[in-house]
Design a protein around this motif. Structure first.
Motif, PDB file in Angstrom:
ATOM      1  N   ILE B 422       6.119  30.253 -47.533  1.00  0.00           N
ATOM      2  CA  ILE B 422       4.679  30.455 -47.320  1.00  0.00           C
ATOM      3  C   ILE B 422       3.993  29.222 -47.899  1.00  0.00           C
ATOM      4  O   ILE B 422       4.018  29.024 -49.114  1.00  0.00           O
ATOM      5  CB  ILE B 422       4.178  31.749 -48.006  1.00  0.00           C
ATOM      6  N   GLN B 424       3.694  25.763 -49.330  1.00  0.00           N
ATOM      7  CA  GLN B 424       4.694  24.949 -50.028  1.00  0.00           C
ATOM      8  C   GLN B 424       5.617  25.808 -50.893  1.00  0.00           C
ATOM      9  O   GLN B 424       6.455  25.301 -51.631  1.00  0.00           O
ATOM     10  CB  GLN B 424       3.986  23.932 -50.945  1.00  0.00           C
ATOM     11  N   VAL B 425       5.430  27.088 -50.867  1.00  0.00           N
ATOM     12  CA  VAL B 425       6.099  27.979 -51.816  1.00  0.00           C
ATOM     13  C   VAL B 425       7.152  28.821 -51.111  1.00  0.00           C
ATOM     14  O   VAL B 425       6.968  29.237 -49.968  1.00  0.00           O
ATOM     15  CB  VAL B 425       5.044  28.919 -52.468  1.00  0.00           C
ATOM     16  N   ARG B 468      -2.450  34.517 -46.786  1.00  0.00           N
ATOM     17  CA  ARG B 468      -3.815  34.900 -47.145  1.00  0.00           C
ATOM     18  C   ARG B 468      -3.814  35.778 -48.393  1.00  0.00           C
ATOM     19  O   ARG B 468      -4.633  35.600 -49.278  1.00  0.00           O
ATOM     20  CB  ARG B 468      -4.465  35.637 -45.977  1.00  0.00           C
ATOM     21  N   VAL B 469      -2.883  36.711 -48.445  1.00  0.00           N
ATOM     22  CA  VAL B 469      -2.812  37.605 -49.615  1.00  0.00           C
ATOM     23  C   VAL B 469      -2.645  36.785 -50.898  1.00  0.00           C
ATOM     24  O   VAL B 469      -3.233  37.079 -51.927  1.00  0.00           O
ATOM     25  CB  VAL B 469      -1.633  38.598 -49.467  1.00  0.00           C
ATOM     26  N   LEU B 470      -1.835  35.719 -50.798  1.00  0.00           N
ATOM     27  CA  LEU B 470      -1.538  34.935 -52.001  1.00  0.00           C
ATOM     28  C   LEU B 470      -2.473  33.734 -52.171  1.00  0.00           C
ATOM     29  O   LEU B 470      -2.274  32.898 -53.047  1.00  0.00           O
ATOM     30  CB  LEU B 470      -0.081  34.448 -51.951  1.00  0.00           C
ATOM     31  N   GLY B 471      -3.491  33.650 -51.317  1.00  0.00           N
ATOM     32  CA  GLY B 471      -4.466  32.574 -51.461  1.00  0.00           C
ATOM     33  C   GLY B 471      -3.921  31.215 -51.066  1.00  0.00           C
ATOM     34  O   GLY B 471      -4.357  30.190 -51.598  1.00  0.00           O
ATOM     35  N   LEU B 472      -2.964  31.182 -50.126  1.00  0.00           N
ATOM     36  CA  LEU B 472      -2.380  29.913 -49.678  1.00  0.00           C
ATOM     37  C   LEU B 472      -2.929  29.559 -48.288  1.00  0.00           C
ATOM     38  O   LEU B 472      -3.378  30.449 -47.556  1.00  0.00           O
ATOM     39  CB  LEU B 472      -0.851  30.042 -49.602  1.00  0.00           C
ATOM     40  N   GLU B 532      16.406  25.898 -56.987  1.00  0.00           N
ATOM     41  CA  GLU B 532      14.980  26.176 -56.804  1.00  0.00           C
ATOM     42  C   GLU B 532      14.639  27.577 -57.316  1.00  0.00           C
ATOM     43  O   GLU B 532      15.401  28.530 -57.118  1.00  0.00           O
ATOM     44  CB  GLU B 532      14.636  26.057 -55.314  1.00  0.00           C
ATOM     45  N   ILE B 533      13.468  27.672 -57.958  1.00  0.00           N
ATOM     46  CA  ILE B 533      13.052  28.969 -58.512  1.00  0.00           C
ATOM     47  C   ILE B 533      12.102  29.647 -57.535  1.00  0.00           C
ATOM     48  O   ILE B 533      11.188  29.011 -57.008  1.00  0.00           O
ATOM     49  CB  ILE B 533      12.351  28.776 -59.871  1.00  0.00           C
ATOM     50  N   ALA B 535       9.698  33.332 -56.771  1.00  0.00           N
ATOM     51  CA  ALA B 535       9.161  34.589 -57.300  1.00  0.00           C
ATOM     52  C   ALA B 535       9.690  35.720 -56.435  1.00  0.00           C
ATOM     53  O   ALA B 535       9.820  35.566 -55.214  1.00  0.00           O
ATOM     54  CB  ALA B 535       7.649  34.564 -57.243  1.00  0.00           C
TER      55      ALA B 535
END
Lengths: 150, 543
Positions: B422, B424-425, B468-472, B532-533, B535
């Motif tokens: 999502i 860059q994450v 959108r939920v995560l503000g990205l 890579e980490i 969440a």
């Protein structure tokens, strides 16, 4: 009460200190992975000896001008938090005996304003820092995006 | 002699005795004639007293001595085991528990143990009417119940004590072992990636063999972490007893599967959700005696709590024979509260309607009580179960009762997750929360009012952007294909659009400490094979 030994460091051209016992390691910057949904002063997550540790730009969190330096990472004692702070530079360890004066400060994050041979130093209250970061995260709940918005 | 080195052992053993005493008391209330349980209670109080005396914890000695004397009177037939005796013994358990906390914290105790001991000494049985009430109704028999509860509790205790050749290990050491095993799982993934790059059959073979050994090691280490469900079950017996007393209802409580092992980390997190479900069952599910009799049911309601294991899954069911839930009434209440539009209500199946009880703030209880709160509980229960990687299901038949089923993984340390991109994450979603993945062309998207939907198995599914939920920043999808996964949120299916679906991974879940542990919608973190980490998202908390 002033701790026996303090770790001095700088961020945004100001001097700060932590109780030395609250810091477990000073590291060079390392690979950091972005983490979604957090405020911009969170630089991401680092792997500190297997602990997934949040990396926060201290100057930015304090609302100060962050400097574009590689800087250093102060890792907080892992028994207290999984948190590392990016700071500009780490100075010396200061003995409580070298402190020439101390005064209180309005900022709840500051335990005391210390007068030292290196200059005026803000001793940070770690618990207040952690609580502040937590409250901010609890406040920044995810967007209430209604189904349908793609 | 310095006894401080034995303090941790004393505390741990004393708490085991207290747990056992509390279980025996509640079980004895249901089968007061169970002689073996009376003896076990007496022995429990006696052992506690002896241990406390050798450690010179006088307050604990006073309370345990009073309990032992009271049980001696019951054992010798001078006193019937009635509700008053049960109340006093449970009060003693709480008192000793508080005293043990004081011992642990090394603070002086100010608890009034003398007053308690005196009340025990002068206790006389309640009037015969009260005792008849307890014994008048025959115990409901259950075909599955081979032994009475008291005997079962005693058997469980004995079998736990029989384990020869055992050794007490600090929990931190176990956690460390799990951590190391998890790191090895991550490293195995790394080796697999390198093997693919090098195209070396010899390396592939070696990694494959290592993976098998690792799986065996993981299984063994996880076994060490398992603790029997009985480590927390006494709290449920007491909780049901207390709610039944407060609401003036007659309840028979049956617990099976107390010996089933669950992950130690999971057990503690199950206490609040299960307590809430049980309290709801007693307070809202089971009817008043009169109402039950008019409906042709026994005056005494029954609540069953059963734990079973099927390979690497745990199933916990809470069943009651109460009034049940009416899907139509649930939909009407949801529409009245503005949670659903009438059109949406028509689309819900009966099963989906029952799941409406898991929406925040939703409650159809006619009365708010101080027992089950204000209808804010089931959403928290559902969120807690999802956070553990489990699912919650509700089955109900009006007039016959309700069954709530929790399905949980055996361990919460290693999970299978869908990794998505999502912005860059990268983030991971436990596969238990993913019903299916879909690649949707723009032409399949319909607009209904302000909502964008697509059809899946004849059901319109609303779309939601995880970015959108995560503000990205929102994804662009130049090829016109939207990758998404379907999950359940607020009682109905939702399509969650992401930038890319990166595939399923086996992840070792790590808890995030302060401050990120306070963040809603995040269940933990994990390291992918390349270091890579990511969440691990908790969709119930996020949506």
């Amino acid at each position: 009460m002033t701790p026996q030994r303090l770790l001095l460091f700088s961020a945004a051209r100001q001097l700060f200190a932590f109780n030395l016992q609250e810091v477990c390691e000073v590291m060079e910057p390392q690979q950091c992975y972005p983490f979604a949904g957090v405020p911009p002063h969170y630089l991401g997550l680092i792997n500190f000896h297997g602990n997934l540790t949040a990396l926060v730009d201290l100057a930015s969190y304090l609302g100060l001008q962050s400097r574009p330096l590689p800087g250093k990472l102060l890792v907080i004692d892992t028994r207290l938090a999984h948190l590392a702070l990016k700071v500009d530079a780490v100075g010396s360890i200061l003995d409580a005996g070298s402190i020439t004066g101390a005064s209180s400060h309005d900022d709840p994050l500051t335990e005391a304003l210390l007068e030292t041979p290196q200059g005026s130093v803000r001793l940070i209250r770690l618990e207040a820092l952690l609580s502040g970061l937590e409250q901010e995260l609890q406040g920044s709940v995810p967007n209430d995006a209604k189904p349908g918005g793609t | 002699m310095d006894m401080s080195q034995y303090k941790a052992l004393f505390l741990s053993e004393s708490r085991e005795y207290l747990r056992s005493i509390a279980e025996q008391v509640v079980a004895l209330e249901q089968s007061p004639a169970e002689r073996s349980a009376v003896d076990a209670l007496f022995r429990g109080a006696h052992s506690l007293k002896g241990m406390a005396a050798s450690m010179e914890y006088g307050d604990v000695v006073v309370v345990a001595h009073g309990m032992e004397d009271l049980m001696a009177r019951v054992r010798d037939g001078a006193l019937p085991f009635d509700a008053g005796v049960a109340d006093l013994l449970l009060e003693g358990v709480d008192l000793i528990d508080a005293l043990l906390d004081d011992v642990e914290q090394e603070r002086p105790s100010t608890l009034p143990t003398g007053d308690y001991a005196q009340r025990l000494a002068i206790y006389t049985p309640a009037r015969p009417k009260a005792s008849r009430e307890v014994q008048a109704e025959p115990e409901p028999t259950h075909p599955d119940a081979a032994a009475p509860p008291a005997a079962e509790a005693e058997k469980a205790k004995e079998s736990a004590g029989e384990a020869g050749g055992t050794v007490r290990v600090k929990t931190e050491l176990l956690d460390h072992l799990i951590n190391l095993t998890g790191e090895l799982v991550t490293n195995k993934q790394r080796l697999l990636n390198i093997g693919r790059e090098l195209a070396s059959p010899a390396l592939d073979d070696a990694v494959s063999e290592t993976a098998k050994l690792l799986r065996a090691l993981h299984d063994e280490v996880m076994k060490v972490r398992l603790m029997p469900f009985e480590a927390i079950s006494d709290r449920f017996q007491r909780s049901v007893r207390s709610v039944a007393k407060k609401s003036g209802k007659e309840i028979h409580f049956e617990l099976t599967g107390r010996e089933i092992g669950l992950d130690r980390g999971m057990l503690e997190q199950l206490v609040d959700p299960l307590n809430h479900i049980l309290r709801n069952a007693v307070d809202h599910g089971i009817e008043e005696s009169g109402e039950r009799e008019r409906a042709g049911k026994p005056a005494r309601g029954t609540v069953w709590l059963a734990v079973t294991r099927d390979r690497d899954r745990i199933q916990i069911t809470v069943r009651d024979d109460g009034r049940g839930m009416e899907p139509k009434a649930m939909i009407e209440a949801a529409i009245a509260k503005g949670v659903l539009s009438p059109e949406e209500g028509e689309l819900l199946s009966p099963d989906q309607a029952l799941m409406l009880s898991c929406i925040p703030g939703f409650s159809t209880a006619k009365e708010v009580t101080d027992i089950s709160g204000r209808g804010v509980g089931m959403d928290a229960v559902n969120a807690a179960i999802q956070k553990l990687g489990g699912t919650l299901g509700i089955d109900s038949e009006p007039g016959r009762g309700t069954t709530i089923t929790l399905r949980l993984p055996l361990t919460i340390a290693i999970i299978h997750a869908l990794v998505v991109q999502i912005g860059q994450v990268k983030a991971a979603i436990p596969v238990n929360a993913v019903q299916r993945t879909v690649e949707l062309s723009r032409g399949q998207i319909e607009t209904m009012g302000k909502r964008q939907m697509f059809q899946l198995d004849g059901e319109p599914i609303p779309l939601l952007s995880l970015n959108r939920v995560l503000g990205l920043p929102l994804g662009r999808f130049p090829d016109g294909i939207l990758p998404l996964f379907v999950t359940q949120a607020k009682g109905r299916r939702v399509g969650i659009v992401v930038d890319r679906l990166l595939g399923q991974h086996e992840l070792f879940v790590k808890q995030l400490g302060r401050p990120l542990s306070k963040m809603a919608g995040v269940a933990g973190g994990a390291t992918l094979g390349d270091g890579e980490i990511v969440a691990i998202l908790d969709l119930a908390g996020l949506l």
